[in-house]
Design an enzyme around this catalytic site. Sequence first.
Site, PDB file in Angstrom:
ATOM      1  N   HIS A  73      82.688  55.597  25.982  1.00 50.57           N
ATOM      2  CA  HIS A  73      82.429  54.471  26.876  1.00 50.57           C
ATOM      3  C   HIS A  73      82.894  54.770  28.308  1.00 50.57           C
ATOM      4  CE1 HIS A  73      82.930  51.667  23.108  1.00 50.57           C
ATOM      5  NE2 HIS A  73      81.765  52.284  23.106  1.00 50.57           N
TER       6      HIS A  73
HETATM    7  C1  LIG Z   1      77.485  58.791  20.834  1.00 51.86           C
HETATM    8  C2  LIG Z   1      77.638  57.466  21.530  1.00 51.86           C
HETATM    9  C3  LIG Z   1      77.917  56.330  20.789  1.00 51.86           C
HETATM   10  C4  LIG Z   1      78.065  55.109  21.428  1.00 51.86           C
HETATM   11  N1  LIG Z   1      78.170  53.968  20.680  1.00 51.86           N
HETATM   12  C5  LIG Z   1      78.088  52.769  21.294  1.00 51.86           C
HETATM   13  C6  LIG Z   1      77.959  51.581  20.535  1.00 51.86           C
HETATM   14  O1  LIG Z   1      77.890  51.598  19.305  1.00 51.86           O
HETATM   15  N2  LIG Z   1      77.886  50.393  21.202  1.00 51.86           N
HETATM   16  C7  LIG Z   1      77.928  50.323  22.565  1.00 51.86           C
HETATM   17  O2  LIG Z   1      77.861  49.218  23.120  1.00 51.86           O
HETATM   18  N3  LIG Z   1      78.051  51.433  23.313  1.00 51.86           N
HETATM   19  C8  LIG Z   1      78.085  52.648  22.705  1.00 51.86           C
HETATM   20  N4  LIG Z   1      78.116  53.786  23.453  1.00 51.86           N
HETATM   21  C9  LIG Z   1      78.196  53.658  24.929  1.00 51.86           C
HETATM   22  C10 LIG Z   1      76.921  53.127  25.550  1.00 51.86           C
HETATM   23  O3  LIG Z   1      75.782  53.599  24.865  1.00 51.86           O
HETATM   24  C11 LIG Z   1      76.898  53.535  27.029  1.00 51.86           C
HETATM   25  O4  LIG Z   1      78.060  53.060  27.679  1.00 51.86           O
HETATM   26  C12 LIG Z   1      75.699  52.938  27.769  1.00 51.86           C
HETATM   27  O5  LIG Z   1      74.505  53.205  27.082  1.00 51.86           O
HETATM   28  C13 LIG Z   1      75.641  53.531  29.176  1.00 51.86           C
HETATM   29  O6  LIG Z   1      74.548  52.989  29.862  1.00 51.86           O
HETATM   30  P1  LIG Z   1      74.153  53.545  31.302  1.00 51.86           P
HETATM   31  O7  LIG Z   1      72.925  52.850  31.700  1.00 51.86           O
HETATM   32  O8  LIG Z   1      75.361  53.456  32.168  1.00 51.86           O
HETATM   33  O9  LIG Z   1      73.890  55.108  31.094  1.00 51.86           O
HETATM   34  P2  LIG Z   1      72.913  55.876  30.032  1.00 51.86           P
HETATM   35  O10 LIG Z   1      72.421  54.914  29.001  1.00 51.86           O
HETATM   36  O11 LIG Z   1      73.701  57.023  29.570  1.00 51.86           O
HETATM   37  O12 LIG Z   1      71.681  56.293  30.925  1.00 51.86           O
HETATM   38  C14 LIG Z   1      71.708  57.254  31.931  1.00 51.86           C
HETATM   39  C15 LIG Z   1      70.356  57.928  31.950  1.00 51.86           C
HETATM   40  O13 LIG Z   1      70.208  58.667  33.155  1.00 51.86           O
HETATM   41  C16 LIG Z   1      69.620  59.916  32.875  1.00 51.86           C
HETATM   42  N5  LIG Z   1      70.012  60.844  33.942  1.00 51.86           N
HETATM   43  C17 LIG Z   1      71.262  61.272  34.217  1.00 51.86           C
HETATM   44  N6  LIG Z   1      71.250  62.092  35.279  1.00 51.86           N
HETATM   45  C18 LIG Z   1      69.966  62.179  35.685  1.00 51.86           C
HETATM   46  C19 LIG Z   1      69.320  62.873  36.741  1.00 51.86           C
HETATM   47  N7  LIG Z   1      70.014  63.607  37.607  1.00 51.86           N
HETATM   48  N8  LIG Z   1      67.980  62.770  36.863  1.00 51.86           N
HETATM   49  C20 LIG Z   1      67.269  61.987  36.002  1.00 51.86           C
HETATM   50  N9  LIG Z   1      67.829  61.316  34.989  1.00 51.86           N
HETATM   51  C21 LIG Z   1      69.178  61.399  34.834  1.00 51.86           C
HETATM   52  C22 LIG Z   1      70.198  60.268  31.531  1.00 51.86           C
HETATM   53  O14 LIG Z   1      69.478  61.296  30.901  1.00 51.86           O
HETATM   54  C23 LIG Z   1      70.177  58.933  30.822  1.00 51.86           C
HETATM   55  O15 LIG Z   1      68.956  58.697  30.176  1.00 51.86           O
HETATM   56  C24 LIG Z   1      77.976  55.033  22.847  1.00 51.86           C
HETATM   57  C25 LIG Z   1      77.701  56.169  23.593  1.00 51.86           C
HETATM   58  C26 LIG Z   1      77.513  57.381  22.947  1.00 51.86           C
HETATM   59  C27 LIG Z   1      77.197  58.590  23.772  1.00 51.86           C
END
Ligand SMILES: Cc1cc2nc3c(=O)[nH]c(=O)nc-3n(C[C@H](O)[C@H](O)[C@H](O)COP(=O)(O)OP(=O)(O)OC[C@H]3O[C@@H](n4cnc5c(N)ncnc54)[C@H](O)[C@@H]3O)c2cc1C
Length: 550
Positions: free
Chosen positions: A488
Amino acid sequence: MQAFGGNVFNEIYDYIVIGSGSAGGVIAARLSEDATRTVLCLEAGTENERYIWTRSPLGGAFMIHNPKVNWNDFSQPNESHGNRSIHVPHGKILGGSSAINATVVNRGQKADYNSWAQMGCRGWSYDDVLPYFKKLESTSIGSDDQRGRSGPIDVTYSSKLSPFYDLFIESAKAAGIPYNPDYLGVRQHGVAMAQIAARRGRRKSTATEYLAPARGRRNLTIVGGAHVMSLLLEGKTCVGVRVQRKGQLYDVRARREVIVSCGAINSPKLLELSGIGNAGILGKFGIEAVHNLPGVGENLRDHYGPIIKWSLTKPGISICDQGRGWKFARELLRYVIFGTGFMAQGLATMRVFARSRDGVEDSDIQMMANPFLVEVKGGTGISGTEGTRSMSPLNGFYMSTQVQRPESAGTVHIQSADPIKPPAINYRFLATENDRRVAIASVKLARKVVSMPPLGDYVDKEIFPGPQVETDEQILEFIRTTGSTTYHPVGTCKMGPDPMAVVDERLRVHGIAGLRVADTSIMPTIVSGNTSIPAMMIGEKAADMIIADA
Ligand SMILES: Cc1cc2nc3c(=O)[nH]c(=O)nc-3n(C[C@H](O)[C@H](O)[C@H](O)COP(=O)(O)OP(=O)(O)OC[C@H]3O[C@@H](n4cnc5c(N)ncnc54)[C@H](O)[C@@H]3O)c2cc1C
């Protein structure tokens, strides 16, 4: 425009959203609801929203080390957590981490958001964000005033597959923790079955629930395999992105805004590569600071804690046999035909939200229990998050515990001017007295729950770390040397009005026009709970603000 082959980009779009994850996927879908707005959503990972393991909530276990769908980073070793590198998986696929996570649904607590508002983030109190939490979900759980009934993300309970779950709930109650079936309701404190982002065994990610239905819109272009290398800046205005796809570089312009939604690890990296960040750090890598913003990459928070394992005296309580041999084949078949059983439930089925001591307003500890044990081959074999995992034949169960509101903060900074190189992730877990106290209390509380009848009557022994780990010093050393995060990471482009803030309360980057950050990196402090649904809420609210500001 279709997203296959050659140059798939127009020269200019109204909005460019970088990242299609929990937040970015929501923003791209919402902005494109109005056909007069053109939107480009760029995703570095695969654009296949139906990648095989993303279908089942349990599929997260098979993707946790898979570089095809995961950035699979590792932190720098740090003394505060035993000089070990910690695994930092995060999604690299349409839907981002919402497509590979454990699907557990949580919001954190009212007080988390109210404290953001108190820090100067106007518009982020719980009353302000509740409408967005309701808008994104569809569930029959809880009361109408707290829960959403018709949003895109289905939320259901993880199912009970053995007597373990009821035994565990009764033991938690015996240990003084109340049963609270809706921990997303008015109060989080209590024990409950996990709520998951799934229905009939199908994971509900932003790829499947926001982007897939929007794909047909002519004004929305979703491009996978599109790695944004840097932002295009003219003076202090962001005018577009430089993106690499299939070995070619393209400059694509944004008429109105660029929204960075790359997650808490990659958003600060992209800002730094583009000359927005601490001038001293950028200078080390020959990057000229377009805008000196010292907070970029600081304030990294995450949930950290250990895993504790027990063996059982009686068969039939643990479901360890369902993940092996012919029973696993049967479970697969059951999943394919009925969408039920082992494959249909999340990876983290029981949740406990508890207080480390009397007087804490709402839970500062989160614990998770699963009625099986996991075998790890390769890696250190200690924390259970490294190496190849499979179901153990041992009749047992485990719990993990975590400090919900850690004070310890680390950093994420570039370690090279090469956009392909991962950033240096520096966690500093257990750096404060309070974090250490809560972590120790969490292990003691897990042991107390498990010692209570009725579950306690079936416990054979604690097999990891074992009863010899007894004193506070021994427990702390165990946590320090074996703990892991729950994946997280947040806070590295924090929102606020102070000099270390990166974005303001409308998520606009301080000092740069035409640029917002919207993902978990904007959280000023970590929420008391899992972060995917809060990231989707941030996406919903960001989309509303972007539309209003236009
Ligand atoms: C294994 C795992 C288990 C988890 N379990 C849970 C759970 O059960 N419940 C829960 O609530 N949370 C869970 N989490 C945490 C939660 O999923 C994340 O905190 C949340 O999804 C993050 O959202 P975000 O939009 O910040 O980033 P992300 O969802 O990570 O999205 C970022 C996106 O940007 C893309 N990206 C990055 N850099 C670039 C670039 N330079 N150019 C183009 N694209 C790019 C990435 O590929 C990705 O698709 C878990 C996370 C993981 C990894």
